[in-house]
Scaffold this motif. Structure first.
Motif, PDB file in Angstrom:
ATOM      1  N   LEU A 236       4.454   0.224   5.614  1.00 44.20           N
ATOM      2  CA  LEU A 236       4.142   1.506   6.225  1.00 44.20           C
ATOM      3  C   LEU A 236       5.192   1.895   7.262  1.00 44.20           C
ATOM      4  N   GLN A 237       5.289   3.188   7.511  1.00 44.45           N
ATOM      5  CA  GLN A 237       6.218   3.733   8.511  1.00 44.45           C
ATOM      6  C   GLN A 237       5.413   4.279   9.684  1.00 44.45           C
ATOM      7  N   ALA A 238       5.610   3.703  10.865  1.00 50.54           N
ATOM      8  CA  ALA A 238       4.892   4.169  12.048  1.00 50.54           C
ATOM      9  C   ALA A 238       5.243   5.612  12.355  1.00 50.54           C
ATOM     10  N   HIS A 239       4.236   6.379  12.776  1.00 47.04           N
ATOM     11  CA  HIS A 239       4.347   7.787  13.151  1.00 47.04           C
ATOM     12  C   HIS A 239       4.583   8.720  11.957  1.00 47.04           C
ATOM     13  N   LYS A 240       4.392   8.180  10.753  1.00 48.73           N
ATOM     14  CA  LYS A 240       4.185   9.031   9.586  1.00 48.73           C
ATOM     15  C   LYS A 240       2.682   9.150   9.465  1.00 48.73           C
ATOM     16  N   SER A 241       2.158  10.342   9.560  1.00 48.51           N
ATOM     17  CA  SER A 241       0.713  10.519   9.745  1.00 48.51           C
ATOM     18  C   SER A 241      -0.133   9.840   8.678  1.00 48.51           C
ATOM     19  N   SER A 242       0.270   9.951   7.423  1.00 43.77           N
ATOM     20  CA  SER A 242      -0.524   9.342   6.362  1.00 43.77           C
ATOM     21  C   SER A 242      -0.485   7.820   6.457  1.00 43.77           C
ATOM     22  N   ASP A 243       0.660   7.260   6.836  1.00 47.39           N
ATOM     23  CA  ASP A 243       0.768   5.804   6.995  1.00 47.39           C
ATOM     24  C   ASP A 243      -0.022   5.327   8.212  1.00 47.39           C
ATOM     25  N   ASP A 244       0.001   6.103   9.284  1.00 47.81           N
ATOM     26  CA  ASP A 244      -0.814   5.743  10.451  1.00 47.81           C
ATOM     27  C   ASP A 244      -2.296   5.789  10.109  1.00 47.81           C
ATOM     28  N   ALA A 245      -2.677   6.715   9.236  1.00 48.64           N
ATOM     29  CA  ALA A 245      -4.078   6.784   8.801  1.00 48.64           C
ATOM     30  C   ALA A 245      -4.447   5.536   8.005  1.00 48.64           C
ATOM     31  N   VAL A 246      -3.547   5.093   7.128  1.00 53.91           N
ATOM     32  CA  VAL A 246      -3.783   3.863   6.369  1.00 53.91           C
ATOM     33  C   VAL A 246      -3.848   2.668   7.316  1.00 53.91           C
ATOM     34  N   MET A 247      -2.968   2.644   8.318  1.00 54.31           N
ATOM     35  CA  MET A 247      -2.962   1.570   9.304  1.00 54.31           C
ATOM     36  C   MET A 247      -4.294   1.530  10.056  1.00 54.31           C
ATOM     37  N   THR A 248      -4.831   2.706  10.370  1.00 54.29           N
ATOM     38  CA  THR A 248      -6.118   2.804  11.055  1.00 54.29           C
ATOM     39  C   THR A 248      -7.233   2.262  10.172  1.00 54.29           C
ATOM     40  N   MET A 249      -7.169   2.572   8.894  1.00 62.53           N
ATOM     41  CA  MET A 249      -8.161   2.051   7.947  1.00 62.53           C
ATOM     42  C   MET A 249      -8.083   0.522   7.869  1.00 62.53           C
ATOM     43  N   ARG A 250      -6.872   0.004   7.802  1.00 66.01           N
ATOM     44  CA  ARG A 250      -6.697  -1.454   7.717  1.00 66.01           C
ATOM     45  C   ARG A 250      -7.186  -2.138   8.993  1.00 66.01           C
ATOM     46  N   LEU A 251      -7.002  -1.474  10.120  1.00 64.29           N
ATOM     47  CA  LEU A 251      -7.463  -2.033  11.388  1.00 64.29           C
ATOM     48  C   LEU A 251      -8.975  -2.207  11.381  1.00 64.29           C
ATOM     49  N   LEU A 252      -9.698  -1.184  10.959  1.00 63.74           N
ATOM     50  CA  LEU A 252     -11.158  -1.277  10.921  1.00 63.74           C
ATOM     51  C   LEU A 252     -11.607  -2.340   9.919  1.00 63.74           C
ATOM     52  N   ARG A 253     -10.965  -2.379   8.772  1.00 63.97           N
ATOM     53  CA  ARG A 253     -11.328  -3.375   7.748  1.00 63.97           C
ATOM     54  C   ARG A 253     -11.129  -4.794   8.281  1.00 63.97           C
ATOM     55  N   ALA A 254     -10.001  -5.022   8.964  1.00 66.74           N
ATOM     56  CA  ALA A 254      -9.714  -6.348   9.502  1.00 66.74           C
ATOM     57  C   ALA A 254     -10.674  -6.710  10.630  1.00 66.74           C
ATOM     58  N   TYR A 255     -11.006  -5.718  11.455  1.00 68.77           N
ATOM     59  CA  TYR A 255     -11.919  -5.958  12.579  1.00 68.77           C
ATOM     60  C   TYR A 255     -13.310  -6.339  12.065  1.00 68.77           C
ATOM     61  N   CYS A 256     -13.779  -5.615  11.057  1.00 64.19           N
ATOM     62  CA  CYS A 256     -15.101  -5.928  10.487  1.00 64.19           C
ATOM     63  C   CYS A 256     -15.098  -7.320   9.873  1.00 64.19           C
ATOM     64  N   GLY A 257     -13.968  -7.690   9.254  1.00 69.44           N
ATOM     65  CA  GLY A 257     -13.874  -9.015   8.668  1.00 69.44           C
ATOM     66  C   GLY A 257     -13.869 -10.110   9.720  1.00 69.44           C
ATOM     67  N   LYS A 258     -13.120  -9.875  10.799  1.00 66.78           N
ATOM     68  CA  LYS A 258     -13.031 -10.882  11.867  1.00 66.78           C
ATOM     69  C   LYS A 258     -14.378 -11.076  12.555  1.00 66.78           C
ATOM     70  N   LYS A 259     -15.067  -9.965  12.812  1.00 69.35           N
ATOM     71  CA  LYS A 259     -16.336 -10.035  13.527  1.00 69.35           C
ATOM     72  C   LYS A 259     -17.532 -10.261  12.597  1.00 69.35           C
TER      73      LYS A 259
END
Length: 247
Positions: A151-174
């Motif tokens: 992904l490329q930071a500050h490309k809006s669609s990639d940041d959106a994917v990064m945000t999705m991955r963050l939530l997925r990883a957080y739910c998995g960790k917790k």
């Protein structure tokens, strides 16, 4: 139920108004399977903050100014963005989402378009821990072991994917579900009404401060109450390029 993760980039936020130049999103099902994703690039109809294209800047927009200017403006994308954010049954997420909600509000106002109601959960407030998870979106993903090398930071669609991955990883960790995360996060579900209310409160605060400063000036016989300068003008300029801040 579907999840919509979105991110907005602006050419500048001078005067507390975000001049949107891209709206990126990823729409998923409840298992985070991507249904669709796109980067809606648009002409911001304004100057770009010089800092966004400075060589040593760590916040670089994904496209050239010429590419942004070659695209239709927000007005041409209004209906599509509105339909995404108000899609029946969708839950919306962002990182520092109050700012992104504000960018949509001010974009509507700039083009004299109706401000529509929607709300977004703020993963910046949800996915955090003082001793474990902290920092930028990219840093929090790194802490949680998310690989975003594609992904490329500050490309809006990639940041959106990064945000999705963050939530997925957080739910998995917790070991928690997205539904339980949402139930515990109503205090960081930011709507268009929340943004407008905070903006009005900020205006009122500034008016009170101005009245107080004027009364002190008058009581001192017109003498100016000088205060030392912070020396952080550049930092403020950098922040103004990316966010709409509240006192």
């Amino acid at each position: 139920m579907e999840y919509l993760f979105f991110d907005v980039e602006c050419a500048n936020c001078f005067g507390g108004v975000g001049k949107m130049c891209s709206f990126g999103y990823v729409l998923t099902d409840e298992s985070f399977n991507i249904i669709e994703s796109d980067d809606i690039v648009m002409n911001p109809d304004c100057e770009f903050d010089w800092y966004l294209y400075k060589n040593k800047n760590d916040i670089k927009l994904a496209y050239s100014q010429e590419f942004f200017r070659s695209k239709p403006n927000f007005q041409s994308h209004y209906e599509r963005i509105k339909s995404l954010l108000t899609r029946p049954g969708v839950k919306v997420f962002g990182f520092s989402s109050l700012n992104d909600v504000g960018f949509v509000v001010t974009a509507c106002e700039r083009y004299n378009l109706p401000v529509f109601d929607f709300a977004a959960y703020d993963l910046e407030r949800i996915v955090k821990s003082d001793d474990e998870i902290f920092g930028s979106l990219e840093e929090r993903c790194r802490i949680l072991g998310v690989d975003n090398s594609d992904l490329q930071a500050h490309k809006s669609s990639d940041d959106a994917v990064m945000t999705m991955r963050l939530l997925r990883a957080y739910c998995g960790k917790k070991a928690v579900s997205v539904e339980s995360v949402m139930k515990a996060a109503n205090n960081v579900l930011y709507s268009t009404k929340t943004f407008i209310k905070k903006r009005e409160e900020r205006k009122e605060k500034k008016l009170r401060q101005a009245r107080y400063a004027e009364s002190r000036k008058n009581s001192q016989g017109g003498k100016k109450n000088s205060s030392p300068k912070s020396g952080k003008a550049l930092s403020r300029r950098r922040q103004d390029s990316r966010t709409i801040t509240f006192d």
